[in-house]
Design a protein around this motif. Structure first.
Motif, mmCIF file in Angstrom:
data_model
loop_
_atom_site.group_PDB
_atom_site.id
_atom_site.type_symbol
_atom_site.label_atom_id
_atom_site.label_comp_id
_atom_site.label_asym_id
_atom_site.label_seq_id
_atom_site.Cartn_x
_atom_site.Cartn_y
_atom_site.Cartn_z
ATOM 1 N N HIS A 220 4.584 10.633 -18.201
ATOM 2 C CA HIS A 220 5.367 10.860 -16.982
ATOM 3 C C HIS A 220 6.820 11.055 -17.376
ATOM 4 C CE1 HIS A 220 6.551 10.533 -12.739
ATOM 5 N NE2 HIS A 220 7.603 9.866 -13.196
ATOM 6 N N PRO B 13 7.193 5.828 -11.045
ATOM 7 C CA PRO B 13 6.106 5.229 -10.275
ATOM 8 C C PRO B 13 6.031 3.727 -10.564
ATOM 9 C CG PRO B 13 5.383 7.263 -11.322
ATOM 10 C CD PRO B 13 6.744 6.949 -11.886
ATOM 11 N N ASP C 280 5.414 2.816 -3.669
ATOM 12 C CA ASP C 280 5.015 3.842 -4.630
ATOM 13 C C ASP C 280 5.960 3.948 -5.819
ATOM 14 O OD1 ASP C 280 2.829 4.633 -3.029
ATOM 15 O OD2 ASP C 280 4.191 5.796 -1.763
ATOM 16 N N ARG C 281 7.257 3.859 -5.563
ATOM 17 C CA ARG C 281 8.226 4.123 -6.627
ATOM 18 C C ARG C 281 9.258 3.011 -6.709
ATOM 19 N NH1 ARG C 281 10.319 10.209 -6.187
ATOM 20 N NH2 ARG C 281 11.023 9.511 -4.121
ATOM 21 N N LEU D 117 14.067 7.415 -11.111
ATOM 22 C CA LEU D 117 12.881 6.919 -10.428
ATOM 23 C C LEU D 117 11.673 6.907 -11.355
ATOM 24 C CD1 LEU D 117 13.172 8.843 -7.021
ATOM 25 C CD2 LEU D 117 13.847 6.499 -7.506
ATOM 26 N N ILE E 264 15.072 7.528 -3.127
ATOM 27 C CA ILE E 264 14.166 6.411 -2.912
ATOM 28 C C ILE E 264 14.540 5.709 -1.618
ATOM 29 C CG2 ILE E 264 15.553 4.783 -4.266
ATOM 30 C CD1 ILE E 264 12.862 3.454 -5.056
ATOM 31 N N ARG F 14 12.985 -0.571 -4.428
ATOM 32 C CA ARG F 14 11.600 -0.201 -4.661
ATOM 33 C C ARG F 14 10.864 -0.109 -3.344
ATOM 34 N NH1 ARG F 14 8.914 -4.106 -8.553
ATOM 35 N NH2 ARG F 14 7.142 -2.739 -8.092
#
Length: 395
Positions: free
Chosen positions: A48, A328, A362-363, A326, A55, A359
């Motif tokens: 990744h 995951p 998801d991220r 960012l 966010i 946070r």
């Protein structure tokens, strides 16, 4: 032992030891290969690339869809249902007739009350006529008495005639007072009769159960012919002008929440779609068992098909940052109590401790530890574990 047997036994021993050594070498090779495979062979990983972006931090609450304004349709009087004019799922307007009760007996009571009121009015008219006659009698007696008094002063009338005129005047005054009192009493009786008539007319009108506001009938509990009493739930009516999610939120998130914060609503019937919402009311009492409190989130948009009481999750936006690093959330691991990630450098995994910021589910924001462009890796096989310096390979 002969000289020929000794060399033979010697070479037999040599062969046996050589075979065992060979077997041991094979076992050691297999063990070494397994150790090498476990410790040094490349681990298949997913890659990744770290990016920058937006966010949004959210607080999640689970609740149900409810109407802010709702009413239980119930009769004011007891009676048997004569007609039901609306059903579950129908929209109605304020004043629309929903249910009609049997009113035959009440119509008779209204007719009797109307007759009593008419009779009282007729009685008052007769009393008014009696008063007019009493007024005429009083006027005549007063004039006659005045004339007798004038004649008596001139010695033209006797004492008996003056006393008779005085008595006649007193009788006329009494008759006038009696007629006025009778009219007053009759008027009071008329007020009572009219109030009784109004009462019976109101009860007759109460046989017609009407919608108190514009809305949607969500349930119907009674049928034609049922006997109902005040408080009996015939229907349930809601106003669709404002629908909200009454969401239970953990009390630890209380300090983050404010009115008018934007939110997104995810209905379990359409879990892949978000619907816009807004916080409109914060509860002021926490459940003493679950340590949660109610947050009402206005549903600004609803699915095509919805139902009062259906489950939904409300995600309330409490903060947002743009142009931040960012990742995951599932790529962040914990080692020695500190969060971090494995970064691929020259096909080898390198552990980096990171500092986390905002946070969501998801991220997560990375404040320090990696930068945009870094390659974060994660084993494809959940049973595999990365370690510092371990060789990795992307399929």
């Amino acid at each position: 032992m002969s000289s020929q047997q000794a060399p033979s036994r010697f070479w037999s021993t040599i062969k046996r030891l050589s075979w065992r050594a060979f077997q041991l070498l094979v076992v050691l090779s297999m063990i070494g290969g397994a150790v090498y495979w476990m410790k040094f062979s490349p681990i298949p990983v997913t890659e990744h690339r770290v990016e920058r972006g937006l966010i949004v931090a959210e607080v999640m609450g689970t609740g149900t869809l409810e109407a802010r304004v709702e009413a239980t349709i119930s009769p004011k009087i007891s009676g048997r249902i004569k007609r039901v004019l609306s059903d579950q799922g129908e929209r109605v307007s304020a004043g629309d007739l929903l249910v009609e009760l049997d009113d035959q007996e009440l119509q008779q009571q209204v007719a009797i009350a109307e007759a009593n009121a008419d009779a009282t009015r007729a009685g008052i008219e007769r009393l008014v006529a009696d008063k007019e006659r009493a007024v005429a009698t009083y006027t005549h007696a007063k004039r006659s008495h005045s004339r007798k008094q004038s004649l008596a002063r001139n010695n033209a009338a006797s004492e008996d005639e003056l006393e008779q005129s005085t008595e006649a005047l007193a009788i006329a005054v009494t008759g006038l007072s009696r007629s006025e009192a009778a009219i007053t009493e009759g008027q009071k009786e008329l007020v009572a009769a009219e109030k009784t008539l109004e009462y019976h007319r109101t009860r007759l009108d109460d046989c017609l159960v009407r919608a108190p506001f514009d809305g949607l009938i969500v349930s119907r509990n009674r049928e034609l012919g049922d006997v109902v009493v005040p408080g009996t739930a015939i229907m349930r009516l809601i106003s669709t002008k404002q629908m909200w999610i009454s969401a239970w939120v953990d009390e630890t998130e209380m300090a983050k929440l404010l009115q008018d914060q934007p939110a997104r609503i995810v209905f379990r019937s359409q879990s892949s779609q978000d619907f816009p919402g807004k916080v409109i009311r914060l509860g002021r009492e926490a459940d003493r068992e679950t340590r949660e409190f109610i947050v009402d989130v206005d549903a600004l948009e609803l699915p095509t098909n919805w139902a009062v009481g259906q489950r939904a999750e409300a995600f309330i936006e409490v903060a947002r940052k743009d142009d931040v690093v960012l990742l995951p959330a599932n790529l962040v691991a914990i080692q020695d109590g500190l969060p971090g990630v494995f970064v691929a450098i020259d096909n080898h995994a390198t552990w980096r401790t990171v500092k986390l910021g905002l946070r969501n589910r998801d991220r997560v924001e990375i404040v320090d530890g990696v930068t945009a462009g870094d390659i974060v890796v994660n084993p494809i096989d959940p049973k595999s574990a990365l370690s510092e310096g371990r060789k990795v390979v992307a399929p």
